[in-house]
Design a protein around this motif. Structure first.
Motif, PDB file in Angstrom:
ATOM      1  N   VAL A  91      -1.855   6.435  44.826  1.00 52.54           N
ATOM      2  CA  VAL A  91      -2.275   7.818  44.620  1.00 52.54           C
ATOM      3  C   VAL A  91      -2.382   8.506  45.974  1.00 52.54           C
ATOM      4  O   VAL A  91      -3.037   8.001  46.886  1.00 52.54           O
ATOM      5  N   THR A  92      -1.739   9.655  46.101  1.00 58.70           N
ATOM      6  CA  THR A  92      -1.847  10.487  47.304  1.00 58.70           C
ATOM      7  C   THR A  92      -2.495  11.798  46.896  1.00 58.70           C
ATOM      8  O   THR A  92      -1.933  12.556  46.110  1.00 58.70           O
ATOM      9  N   ALA A  93      -3.708  12.057  47.411  1.00 60.84           N
ATOM     10  CA  ALA A  93      -4.453  13.263  47.061  1.00 60.84           C
ATOM     11  C   ALA A  93      -4.222  14.343  48.110  1.00 60.84           C
ATOM     12  O   ALA A  93      -4.331  14.086  49.316  1.00 60.84           O
ATOM     13  N   ILE A  94      -3.906  15.574  47.642  1.00 63.65           N
ATOM     14  CA  ILE A  94      -3.613  16.689  48.540  1.00 63.65           C
ATOM     15  C   ILE A  94      -4.377  17.916  48.060  1.00 63.65           C
ATOM     16  O   ILE A  94      -4.218  18.329  46.906  1.00 63.65           O
ATOM     17  N   PRO A  95      -5.207  18.538  48.912  1.00 58.43           N
ATOM     18  CA  PRO A  95      -5.888  19.781  48.533  1.00 58.43           C
ATOM     19  C   PRO A  95      -4.950  20.969  48.718  1.00 58.43           C
ATOM     20  O   PRO A  95      -4.357  21.137  49.790  1.00 58.43           O
ATOM     21  N   ILE A  96      -4.816  21.807  47.694  1.00 60.50           N
ATOM     22  CA  ILE A  96      -3.859  22.906  47.784  1.00 60.50           C
ATOM     23  C   ILE A  96      -4.432  24.185  47.196  1.00 60.50           C
ATOM     24  O   ILE A  96      -5.425  24.162  46.444  1.00 60.50           O
ATOM     25  N   SER A  97      -3.807  25.284  47.530  1.00 62.79           N
ATOM     26  CA  SER A  97      -3.960  26.545  46.802  1.00 62.79           C
ATOM     27  C   SER A  97      -2.555  27.049  46.552  1.00 62.79           C
ATOM     28  O   SER A  97      -1.889  27.552  47.457  1.00 62.79           O
ATOM     29  N   ASP A 131      -4.390  25.301  34.984  1.00 57.22           N
ATOM     30  CA  ASP A 131      -4.669  24.653  36.267  1.00 57.22           C
ATOM     31  C   ASP A 131      -3.792  25.206  37.386  1.00 57.22           C
ATOM     32  O   ASP A 131      -3.977  24.866  38.547  1.00 57.22           O
ATOM     33  N   GLY A 132      -2.806  26.039  37.028  1.00 52.56           N
ATOM     34  CA  GLY A 132      -1.944  26.659  38.028  1.00 52.56           C
ATOM     35  C   GLY A 132      -0.634  25.939  38.255  1.00 52.56           C
ATOM     36  O   GLY A 132      -0.015  26.082  39.308  1.00 52.56           O
ATOM     37  N   ALA A 137      -2.763  16.715  43.055  1.00 51.18           N
ATOM     38  CA  ALA A 137      -2.814  18.027  43.704  1.00 51.18           C
ATOM     39  C   ALA A 137      -4.055  18.759  43.212  1.00 51.18           C
ATOM     40  O   ALA A 137      -4.107  19.223  42.076  1.00 51.18           O
ATOM     41  N   VAL A 138      -5.080  18.825  44.071  1.00 52.99           N
ATOM     42  CA  VAL A 138      -6.325  19.511  43.727  1.00 52.99           C
ATOM     43  C   VAL A 138      -6.124  20.990  44.052  1.00 52.99           C
ATOM     44  O   VAL A 138      -6.185  21.395  45.215  1.00 52.99           O
ATOM     45  N   ASN A 139      -5.895  21.778  43.022  1.00 51.19           N
ATOM     46  CA  ASN A 139      -5.504  23.181  43.185  1.00 51.19           C
ATOM     47  C   ASN A 139      -6.713  24.116  43.156  1.00 51.19           C
ATOM     48  O   ASN A 139      -7.821  23.727  42.817  1.00 51.19           O
ATOM     49  N   LYS A 140      -6.453  25.359  43.527  1.00 49.74           N
ATOM     50  CA  LYS A 140      -7.443  26.435  43.539  1.00 49.74           C
ATOM     51  C   LYS A 140      -8.592  26.138  44.499  1.00 49.74           C
ATOM     52  O   LYS A 140      -9.755  26.478  44.232  1.00 49.74           O
ATOM     53  N   SER A 153       9.508   9.604  32.082  1.00 48.67           N
ATOM     54  CA  SER A 153      10.099   8.292  31.794  1.00 48.67           C
ATOM     55  C   SER A 153      11.117   7.864  32.842  1.00 48.67           C
ATOM     56  O   SER A 153      11.330   6.663  33.052  1.00 48.67           O
ATOM     57  N   THR A 154      11.771   8.819  33.500  1.00 48.09           N
ATOM     58  CA  THR A 154      12.750   8.465  34.543  1.00 48.09           C
ATOM     59  C   THR A 154      12.286   8.893  35.925  1.00 48.09           C
ATOM     60  O   THR A 154      13.052   8.824  36.877  1.00 48.09           O
ATOM     61  N   ALA A 155      11.028   9.325  36.041  1.00 48.36           N
ATOM     62  CA  ALA A 155      10.529   9.845  37.321  1.00 48.36           C
ATOM     63  C   ALA A 155      10.087   8.723  38.246  1.00 48.36           C
ATOM     64  O   ALA A 155       9.547   7.701  37.812  1.00 48.36           O
ATOM     65  N   GLU A 156      10.317   8.940  39.550  1.00 51.42           N
ATOM     66  CA  GLU A 156       9.779   8.029  40.565  1.00 51.42           C
ATOM     67  C   GLU A 156       8.438   8.511  41.091  1.00 51.42           C
ATOM     68  O   GLU A 156       7.738   7.780  41.782  1.00 51.42           O
ATOM     69  N   LEU A 157       8.070   9.744  40.734  1.00 49.99           N
ATOM     70  CA  LEU A 157       6.809  10.315  41.215  1.00 49.99           C
ATOM     71  C   LEU A 157       6.316  11.335  40.202  1.00 49.99           C
ATOM     72  O   LEU A 157       7.113  12.046  39.589  1.00 49.99           O
ATOM     73  N   THR A 158       4.999  11.411  40.041  1.00 52.15           N
ATOM     74  CA  THR A 158       4.385  12.408  39.178  1.00 52.15           C
ATOM     75  C   THR A 158       3.332  13.183  39.967  1.00 52.15           C
ATOM     76  O   THR A 158       2.499  12.583  40.645  1.00 52.15           O
ATOM     77  N   VAL A 159       3.393  14.513  39.874  1.00 48.55           N
ATOM     78  CA  VAL A 159       2.369  15.372  40.469  1.00 48.55           C
ATOM     79  C   VAL A 159       1.406  15.769  39.357  1.00 48.55           C
ATOM     80  O   VAL A 159       1.793  16.450  38.405  1.00 48.55           O
ATOM     81  N   ILE A 160       0.158  15.309  39.465  1.00 46.12           N
ATOM     82  CA  ILE A 160      -0.872  15.658  38.486  1.00 46.12           C
ATOM     83  C   ILE A 160      -1.777  16.712  39.105  1.00 46.12           C
ATOM     84  O   ILE A 160      -2.386  16.485  40.151  1.00 46.12           O
ATOM     85  N   LEU A 161      -1.855  17.855  38.444  1.00 49.96           N
ATOM     86  CA  LEU A 161      -2.589  19.003  38.967  1.00 49.96           C
ATOM     87  C   LEU A 161      -4.003  19.041  38.389  1.00 49.96           C
ATOM     88  O   LEU A 161      -4.207  18.785  37.198  1.00 49.96           O
ATOM     89  N   ILE A 162      -4.978  19.382  39.240  1.00 48.89           N
ATOM     90  CA  ILE A 162      -6.371  19.519  38.823  1.00 48.89           C
ATOM     91  C   ILE A 162      -6.920  20.829  39.362  1.00 48.89           C
ATOM     92  O   ILE A 162      -6.673  21.181  40.522  1.00 48.89           O
TER      93      ILE A 162
END
Length: 442
Positions: A182-188, A23-24, A149-152, A112-121
């Motif tokens: 949830v915060t959605a961000i389009p990225i490359s 997924d990059g 994070a919507v990648n590619k 387990s100790t994170a305050e934020l997770t970035v999930i890549l798609i």
């Protein structure tokens, strides 16, 4: 004197990354470090040389995390990789988790100790099973903030409709799981769009870049409102001529804060006394708080040993031998009903028995498979556990530190399962409580 309000202020954000294979994710992490100027010159030069050797026109930023790939090729077990970087606005600890399905269990460690997770798609593939699995773990671990994070996007011609459809599907799924935000961000990640710098090709997007969001997302450290807890690691008795009667109880504060003069209770014994002093790095202080390693001096000489839990008397958790929890099974060998295990909670380890496995979560539709009989690697399920000794446990919803535990194989010390006390996605059908007369002494 330092106030509780001042103690809660921080410039540190702990976050984890997760995503399916290809997924990059490595490129995203590399781009984030590169464009935020968090890479040393010699590191960048090494990446440029390696990229040129592969025939690439520019630096392949994925090579910054290629050590994990090299380990995998050698057959070495993959673990979470931690990276540290900083910007003028905030310091960061990044837990980079592997993307392969067989390493999903490692996300439990990283998040387990994170305050934020970035999930890549991958924008071409949309939401897949591994995406749902990562969202489920983020919800289970009660990570306060999730970035999608919507990648590619460059491979789908930067189409807003593609991004909007993926964001809508994922957000609906995550909210159903109980993810609070949830915060959605389009990225490359390859081109650098919306990672650190805003994209010139996606002018239809008006939200923050990934780094802007990381720098500004509120971080709520549990200091003032959580339950104060200190698992005892050592009893310190130097017996020197200068301090002949010194007796201190050392450990890292798991949650909350402690003050001199405060009435405390030691669990599981239930004995109470007051804090006579607090030593921090060899110096006396009036107050100490979460993650600080301290030594508490008490007014009364009471029996305390490693594994005991020191808590404020007005806020003591109940002790119990029966624990219900949601777990993620991390071992290759299955966890079965009747399994004899060791349960490690804080600094205390006790014998335990898996009494029942009421359900296993099916990630595709969030249904519960009742009474599966066992959990295999990467499974998420409910368990009922009976411990040989009473334990003071919090609900995971109240404390991510003292509401969690691990199950250990008593034969070889292998970690079997990571558990969250009281957590559940849904209420499975009631399970009939069988008799405890099974020949065990607990």
């Amino acid at each position: 004197m330092t106030t509780t309000t001042e103690l809660t202020e921080t410039t540190l954000l702990r976050f984890a990354t997760a995503g399916s294979v290809d997924d990059g994710k490595s490129t995203l992490v590399g781009r984030l470090l590169h464009d935020s100027k968090s890479i040393l010159t010699d590191q960048l030069e090494a990446v440029e040389r390696a990229s040129a050797g592969r025939g690439a026109e520019g630096p392949d930023l994925a090579l910054l995390t290629d050590g994990l790939r090299a380990e995998r090729e050698q057959g070495i077990t993959i673990d979470v990789a931690y990276r540290y970087f900083a910007t003028p606005k905030r310091r960061f600890i990044l837990a980079d988790t592997p993307g392969h399905v067989q390493y999903t269990r490692n996300m439990v460690t990283g998040a387990s100790t994170a305050e934020l997770t970035v999930i890549l798609i991958d924008a071409r593939n949309g939401v897949v099973e591994q995406t749902r699995r990562h969202a489920a773990l983020a919800a289970l671990l009660r990570v306060p903030h999730v970035v999608l994070a919507v990648n590619k996007m460059d491979l789908v011609d930067y189409q807003e409709s593609v991004f909007a459809a993926i964001a809508e599907e994922f957000t609906a799924y995550a909210l159903e799981l109980g993810v609070p935000e949830v915060t959605a961000i389009p990225i490359s990640a390859l081109a650098g769009d919306n990672v650190v710098d805003a994209s010139a090709t996606m002018d239809w997007y008006g939200g923050p870049t990934v780094l802007e969001h990381l720098e500004t997302v509120p971080v709520a450290h549990d200091l003032s409102h959580c339950h104060a807890r200190l698992p005892v690691q050592y009893v310190i008795r130097p017996q020197t001529a200068e301090h002949p009667d010194y007796r201190g109880y050392a450990g890292q504060i798991a949650a909350g804060s402690f003050r001199v003069g405060e009435q405390i209770t030691v669990l599981p014994s239930g004995r109470s006394t007051k804090i006579a002093g607090i030593d921090l790095l060899g110096e006396p202080v009036d107050v100490a708080w979460t993650t600080q390693s301290v030594t508490l001096l008490l007014e009364d000489d009471i029996d305390i040993s490693r594994g005991d839990l020191i808590v404020p008397s007005k806020d003591a958790p109940p002790t119990t031998q029966d624990i219900e929890a949601t777990v993620c099974h991390v071992a290759d060998a299955p966890l079965t009903v009747g399994h004899r295990v060791l349960l490690k909670h804080g600094t205390r380890t006790v014998k335990a028995l898996v009494k029942d496995i009421p359900s296993r979560l099916t990630l595709s539709d969030l249904s519960l498979h009742p009474h599966p009989g066992q959990l295999v690697a990467n499974d998420i399920g409910r368990v009922k556990i009976r411990t040989a000794e009473p334990l003071p446990v919090d609900s995971y919803a109240d404390s991510r530190r003292t509401g969690s535990f691990i199950l250990i194989d008593p034969n070889d010390g292998t970690t079997l399962t990571a558990g969250m006390v009281g957590e559940s996605f849904a209420s499975p059908e009631p399970v009939k409580d069988e008799s405890d007369d099974d020949g065990w002494d607990f």
